[in-house]
Design a protein around this motif. Structure first.
Motif, PDB file in Angstrom:
ATOM      1  N   PHE A 397     -53.169  46.711 -12.659  1.00 24.76           N
ATOM      2  CA  PHE A 397     -51.994  46.864 -11.803  1.00 24.76           C
ATOM      3  C   PHE A 397     -51.551  45.498 -11.301  1.00 24.76           C
ATOM      4  O   PHE A 397     -52.312  44.798 -10.626  1.00 24.76           O
ATOM      5  CB  PHE A 397     -52.365  47.762 -10.616  1.00 24.76           C
ATOM      6  CG  PHE A 397     -51.258  48.654 -10.166  1.00 24.76           C
ATOM      7  CD1 PHE A 397     -50.859  49.718 -10.951  1.00 24.76           C
ATOM      8  CD2 PHE A 397     -50.621  48.438  -8.967  1.00 24.76           C
ATOM      9  CE1 PHE A 397     -49.836  50.555 -10.530  1.00 24.76           C
ATOM     10  CE2 PHE A 397     -49.605  49.262  -8.544  1.00 24.76           C
ATOM     11  CZ  PHE A 397     -49.202  50.322  -9.321  1.00 24.76           C
ATOM     12  N   PRO A 398     -50.328  45.059 -11.604  1.00 25.48           N
ATOM     13  CA  PRO A 398     -49.885  43.710 -11.218  1.00 25.48           C
ATOM     14  C   PRO A 398     -49.866  43.531  -9.702  1.00 25.48           C
ATOM     15  O   PRO A 398     -49.481  44.450  -8.968  1.00 25.48           O
ATOM     16  CB  PRO A 398     -48.467  43.631 -11.788  1.00 25.48           C
ATOM     17  CG  PRO A 398     -48.390  44.716 -12.811  1.00 25.48           C
ATOM     18  CD  PRO A 398     -49.299  45.800 -12.339  1.00 25.48           C
ATOM     19  N   LEU A 399     -50.264  42.372  -9.230  1.00 23.27           N
ATOM     20  CA  LEU A 399     -50.209  42.071  -7.800  1.00 23.27           C
ATOM     21  C   LEU A 399     -48.787  42.218  -7.284  1.00 23.27           C
ATOM     22  O   LEU A 399     -48.557  42.735  -6.182  1.00 23.27           O
ATOM     23  CB  LEU A 399     -50.727  40.649  -7.545  1.00 23.27           C
ATOM     24  CG  LEU A 399     -50.596  40.142  -6.101  1.00 23.27           C
ATOM     25  CD1 LEU A 399     -51.437  40.983  -5.152  1.00 23.27           C
ATOM     26  CD2 LEU A 399     -50.986  38.670  -6.013  1.00 23.27           C
ATOM     27  N   GLY A 417     -57.085  36.822  -0.006  1.00 20.72           N
ATOM     28  CA  GLY A 417     -58.287  37.531  -0.431  1.00 20.72           C
ATOM     29  C   GLY A 417     -58.241  37.874  -1.908  1.00 20.72           C
ATOM     30  O   GLY A 417     -59.253  37.791  -2.609  1.00 20.72           O
ATOM     31  N   PHE A 418     -57.042  38.264  -2.375  1.00 19.87           N
ATOM     32  CA  PHE A 418     -56.872  38.552  -3.803  1.00 19.87           C
ATOM     33  C   PHE A 418     -57.150  37.304  -4.639  1.00 19.87           C
ATOM     34  O   PHE A 418     -57.861  37.356  -5.649  1.00 19.87           O
ATOM     35  CB  PHE A 418     -55.455  39.064  -4.062  1.00 19.87           C
ATOM     36  CG  PHE A 418     -55.139  39.268  -5.518  1.00 19.87           C
ATOM     37  CD1 PHE A 418     -55.428  40.465  -6.149  1.00 19.87           C
ATOM     38  CD2 PHE A 418     -54.548  38.253  -6.264  1.00 19.87           C
ATOM     39  CE1 PHE A 418     -55.145  40.651  -7.499  1.00 19.87           C
ATOM     40  CE2 PHE A 418     -54.262  38.418  -7.603  1.00 19.87           C
ATOM     41  CZ  PHE A 418     -54.565  39.628  -8.221  1.00 19.87           C
ATOM     42  N   GLU A 419     -56.589  36.171  -4.234  1.00 21.69           N
ATOM     43  CA  GLU A 419     -56.776  34.921  -4.975  1.00 21.69           C
ATOM     44  C   GLU A 419     -58.231  34.486  -4.967  1.00 21.69           C
ATOM     45  O   GLU A 419     -58.724  33.910  -5.943  1.00 21.69           O
ATOM     46  CB  GLU A 419     -55.885  33.815  -4.380  1.00 21.69           C
ATOM     47  CG  GLU A 419     -54.397  34.028  -4.585  1.00 21.69           C
ATOM     48  CD  GLU A 419     -54.006  34.017  -6.053  1.00 21.69           C
ATOM     49  OE1 GLU A 419     -54.775  33.500  -6.889  1.00 21.69           O
ATOM     50  OE2 GLU A 419     -52.920  34.539  -6.377  1.00 21.69           O
ATOM     51  N   ALA A 420     -58.937  34.756  -3.862  1.00 18.13           N
ATOM     52  CA  ALA A 420     -60.362  34.412  -3.811  1.00 18.13           C
ATOM     53  C   ALA A 420     -61.133  35.231  -4.841  1.00 18.13           C
ATOM     54  O   ALA A 420     -62.011  34.710  -5.548  1.00 18.13           O
ATOM     55  CB  ALA A 420     -60.909  34.660  -2.407  1.00 18.13           C
ATOM     56  N   GLU A 421     -60.820  36.540  -4.930  1.00 19.52           N
ATOM     57  CA  GLU A 421     -61.466  37.385  -5.938  1.00 19.52           C
ATOM     58  C   GLU A 421     -61.104  36.913  -7.345  1.00 19.52           C
ATOM     59  O   GLU A 421     -61.950  36.865  -8.241  1.00 19.52           O
ATOM     60  CB  GLU A 421     -61.031  38.846  -5.757  1.00 19.52           C
ATOM     61  CG  GLU A 421     -61.456  39.485  -4.449  1.00 19.52           C
ATOM     62  CD  GLU A 421     -62.931  39.873  -4.449  1.00 19.52           C
ATOM     63  OE1 GLU A 421     -63.544  39.854  -5.533  1.00 19.52           O
ATOM     64  OE2 GLU A 421     -63.460  40.201  -3.369  1.00 19.52           O
ATOM     65  N   MET A 422     -59.833  36.549  -7.529  1.00 21.83           N
ATOM     66  CA  MET A 422     -59.374  36.087  -8.834  1.00 21.83           C
ATOM     67  C   MET A 422     -60.048  34.773  -9.222  1.00 21.83           C
ATOM     68  O   MET A 422     -60.450  34.572 -10.374  1.00 21.83           O
ATOM     69  CB  MET A 422     -57.853  35.890  -8.817  1.00 21.83           C
ATOM     70  CG  MET A 422     -57.259  35.394 -10.126  1.00 21.83           C
ATOM     71  SD  MET A 422     -57.363  36.630 -11.428  1.00 21.83           S
ATOM     72  CE  MET A 422     -56.030  37.700 -10.918  1.00 21.83           C
TER      73      MET A 422
END
Length: 876
Positions: A397-399, A417-422
């Protein structure tokens, strides 16, 4: 861009490069498969990979000089694809190689000559870099080529010392850069500025081998390994702002844009990124499937699945909601088939795999949408970065879509937080993929100092006693392994053949009174045999003595297939062309595969003659003579070298006198009569100038014929025909079916026309133009198109939109007259594509006539109502 170099297509650049080095005594070698022979490397990521054994001195050089155009796949920085000017997953690397022949001086001179004289790059636009300690290369560029010293950049090990991985061949390199903006002058040159400079040619002076402790020792020969990026040179010579807009990729992008009903040139940056991702990834996907990779959740199959899903995801971002990948793949296949004919030959397989994966992933996306809805139902203050990443990583699912839906609900997404996971995932991916590890198993490097080379007994003995020297689980050395463990085992001596020379490893068992280990495969790392298997009973302990016993039935099948490849090569040389040479092989228990250089497909007659010749040699019962002799002596006697085999000073020669003599370490029958029978199954092209024959021999022929005999019997029973009558019966059935289909299509068309004529009276006028928007129930797409064209012609200058539901699917057609298209600025393709989205579909076509489809019949009334409203608004 203000400069005007000679325009060359991607194909012309590739051919000029190969021709340049061929004229300088380099042998043009075919691109290796994206699935490498080296078991330690997931995918082919560099042009040098197929020559690694030569660089390491593990295989004698067949030629002193070679040149290739190598297809490559790299996925370690996949997130940069489409965002920078020249990051790709799939690319072609043009290379020239010297195996202990010429070195720095000649490589630099030719690199400069081809850049400036063949490709016509202005010398004043070129800048070079050298390793900071490489005074020799600096002097050659300055004194012999004439580059001003301030345009020769000394750079550190990270930039200008090439290495294939933590261990293996390495050496200093020199790179040639093109300057897009020379008007900025020579002060403070920064080669990291990729908006100004592009590195297009890397000359690697491969002269060292790095061991596990980081020590450098000189290789046996000083070698040259170069790489010129085909896409990068195309960008320069075609005067486009990035690699994606070259003729190598842009036609794919254009196809995707047309399907989305958008104009690439007028699109915003986000849309262009998505189009570039689709263009790049679909090239990679087409070639991966053509080379035999299928989608899965492990290894290369996972990479393929991930690429396909990124294509579908980015298609959704630009407004394509229906299945579309096979249509875009057709363009990719068309661009590649002249150089890589296996893409066209495996078109059905490629499109089938794409259709299956796309269909599954669309369902996955729908599940992701449901999960997001559940998250929103909990009324959080914010969508967490972890939840957004799960949606992205698990459901594709696209951000951007998560953010859009969250915003509609008055929420935000924790992007940090998303970028940290990425970032954490990217680091894991880079650690797994960024280098070529040239050792079979890293843990064996340490063990190699403690264990001796394995003594191979398998030529003479099918079983033997052996001592377990090492036990490994998941690549780590252990002292024991209990029942159920998947293990790798090293013995002091073994009857098991280790995979090499195209022949797969033996199967069998290692046993004691208390222990049973099933051996499923055996591989070789230099002189150490690694037995892969599973502990079936007891506890396997390092140091114990076991009985090693091969599966004799499997060995006999492998021997028959391996000897058959020797006879096949001899027959091809005799019947087709004496210049044919082996380009790869597979010898399995149930089949064989033989790749060879040939510029054309073999005729049916040639294939039959080859098959007959091999069977004739089998029937003549030629005995084998196996001898050991000096390598040069064997070559002087005419022995043929096996592709991929490593040769020592003394070699094993397998000779069937008067038929075939090859250098080979594989296992073979003692007499050709033991093979029994030989049958060719298929002949296809797999790359430019490379053909592949798949065949079966021995018991496998009977298995093959039994399957086909059963099929023929079943067909004969169903059609009540004898086997010899089946071809004629099928021809008649095909003719009958074709006639019936034409009749049915004609009836459907007549019915649609009859229904449509009744709609003429319902046309409305908007100004001077009549419009007609209506549903024709039960009419298929092609008949709907015929009806729309007819209605538009009868109404004259007009706009017609028709919809229908047939077999549970929505069909939509728009037919616009010239006045509607030119004066009112309406295009049928864009118009109907947007309307189809309301029915969960998409489509497009020409400005005057276009078709679309959808998956939700319940939305058709709403779609037609919207179409009517939009037509009225546009035509007022």
């Amino acid at each position: 861009m203000s400069y005007s170099p000679q325009f060359l297509s991607g194909s012309e650049i590739r051919q000029k490069f190969l021709n340049f080095y061929a004229e300088r005594q380099h042998k043009i070698m075919p691109s290796a498969s994206l699935v490498p022979e080296d078991p330690t490397v997931l995918l082919t990521i560099a042009g040098m990979l197929q020559f690694k054994p030569i660089f390491l001195g593990q295989r004698p050089r067949e030629v002193n000089r070679a040149t290739t155009s190598q297809k490559c796949i790299r996925t370690n920085d996949i997130e940069n694809v489409g965002r920078t000017a020249r990051h790709h997953t799939f690319f072609e690397m043009l290379g020239n190689f010297s195996f202990g022949d010429y070195f720095k001086e000649q490589a630099i001179a030719w690199g400069w000559e081809i850049s400036t004289e063949v490709f016509g790059l202005p010398p004043e636009r070129l800048i070079v870099s050298v390793f900071e300690e490489d005074d020799e290369a600096f002097a050659i560029w300055r004194d012999q080529i004439g580059i001003p010293p301030h345009r020769i950049q000394r750079m550190g090990e990270e930039d200008n010392f090439w290495k294939s991985g933590p261990t293996g061949p390495c050496g200093p390199c020199s790179e040639i850069y093109y300057d897009f903006h020379p008007e900025k002058g020579d002060d403070n040159i920064d080669l990291e500025d990729d908006s100004r400079f592009i590195e297009f040619y890397n000359l690697v002076f491969m002269q060292y081998n790095r061991d596990a402790d980081g020590n450098l020792t000189p290789l046996q020969n000083q070698n040259i390994d170069t790489g010129m990026g085909l896409e990068r040179m195309a960008q320069i010579l075609q005067c486009v702002p990035n690699n994606y807009e070259t003729d190598l990729i842009f036609p794919i992008i254009k196809t995707a844009a047309d399907l989305a009903g958008i104009d690439y040139a007028k699109s915003d940056d986000k849309t262009k990124v998505s189009l570039k991702v689709i263009g790049d990834h679909l090239r990679a996907v087409v070639h991966l499937i053509a080379d035999g990779v299928t989608a899965s959740n492990v290894g290369r199959g996972y990479i393929l699945r991930r690429l396909i899903r990124r294509v579908v995801r980015h298609g959704r971002l630009i407004g394509i909601t229906g299945e579309f990948t096979t249509k875009v793949a057709e363009t990719a296949i068309g661009l590649s088939e002249d150089v890589y004919p296996n893409t066209r030959e495996r078109e059905r397989v490629i499109k089938g795999e794409l259709q299956r994966e796309e269909s599954r992933f669309l369902e996955t996306l729908e599940r992701g949408e449901k999960l997001l809805a559940e998250l929103l139902a909990k009324q959080p203050d914010q969508i967490s970065g972890q939840d957004a990443f799960v949606l992205y990583d698990t459901y594709g699912f696209p951000l951007e879509l998560t953010q859009e839906i969250a915003e509609e609900n008055g929420l935000t997404v924790d992007v940090d937080g998303f970028e940290a996971e990425m970032s954490a995932q990217r680091k894991r991916s880079q650690a797994a993929h960024e280098t070529i590890d040239l050792t079979v198993q890293g843990s064996l490097d340490k063990l190699a100092e403690q264990i001796h080379p394995t003594t191979f007994l398998g030529y003479d003995f099918p079983d033997s006693e052996a001592t377990v020297e090492a036990v490994l689980i998941a690549g780590k050395s252990v002292t024991e392994a209990v029942a159920g463990s998947e293990v790798q085992i090293v013995l002091d001596q073994t009857p098991f053949y280790g995979e090499s020379g195209g022949q797969i490893g033996d199967r069998g068992y290692l046993t004691t009174s208390d222990v049973i280990v099933r051996v499923d495969d055996v591989k070789k790392d230099s002189d150490i045999f690694i037995h892969f298997g599973r502990v079936e009973r007891g506890t396997l302990t390092a140091g114990i003595t076991v009985n090693a016993r091969i599966d004799r039935a499997c060995r006999r099948r492998a021997q028959a297939n391996h000897t058959a490849t020797h006879l096949l090569q001899a027959a091809l040389k005799l019947i087709v062309d004496p210049g044919i040479s082996q380009a790869g092989s597979l010898v399995a228990f149930d089949r064989l595969r033989f790749d060879f250089n040939c510029p054309r497909a073999l005729t049916t007659e040639e294939l039959q003659q080859v098959e007959n010749q091999v069977n004739s040699w089998i029937a003549e019962a030629h005995p084998a003579t196996v001898t050991q002799m000096a390598l040069e002596e064997a070559k002087n006697k005419g022995a043929i070298a096996m592709f991929g085999e490593k040769y020592a000073a003394v070699v094993r020669v397998v000779d069937y006198p008067g038929v075939s003599m090859e250098l080979c370490g594989g296992t073979h029958v003692t007499n050709t009569a033991e093979i029994g029978l030989f049958k060719i199954v298929s002949e296809t092209g797999i790359a430019a100038g490379i053909r592949r024959i798949e065949a079966v021999a021995g018991q496998s022929v009977l298995d093959y014929l039994n399957v086909r005999d059963a099929v023929v019997k079943e067909l004969g029973d169903r059609l009540k025909a004898k086997p010899e009558e089946l071809p004629e019966r099928f021809t008649n059935l095909q003719a009958e079916l074709k006639t019936t289909q034409k009749q049915l299509e004609a009836v459907k068309a007549e019915l649609a026309i009859a229904q449509s004529d009744q709609l003429l009276s319902t046309a409305e006028r908007v100004g001077d133009l009549p419009i007609l928007v209506a549903e024709l129930p039960g009419v298929d797409g092609e008949s709907l198109k015929t009806a729309a064209e007819r209605l538009q012609q009868k109404l004259g200058e007009s706009a017609v939109v028709l919809g229908s539901v047939s077999d549970g699917k929505v069909s939509l057609v728009a037919a616009f007259s010239p006045v509607v298209v030119k004066d009112k600025k309406l295009q049928a393709g864009k118009f109907i594509g947007a309307i189809a989205k309301l029915c969960g579909g998409g489509g497009g076509g020409r400005p005057n006539l276009a078709q679309a489809g959808g998956r939700d019949p319940s939305k058709l009334p709403e779609a037609l109502s919207t179409a009517k409203s939009q037509l009225i608004d546009a035509l007022k």
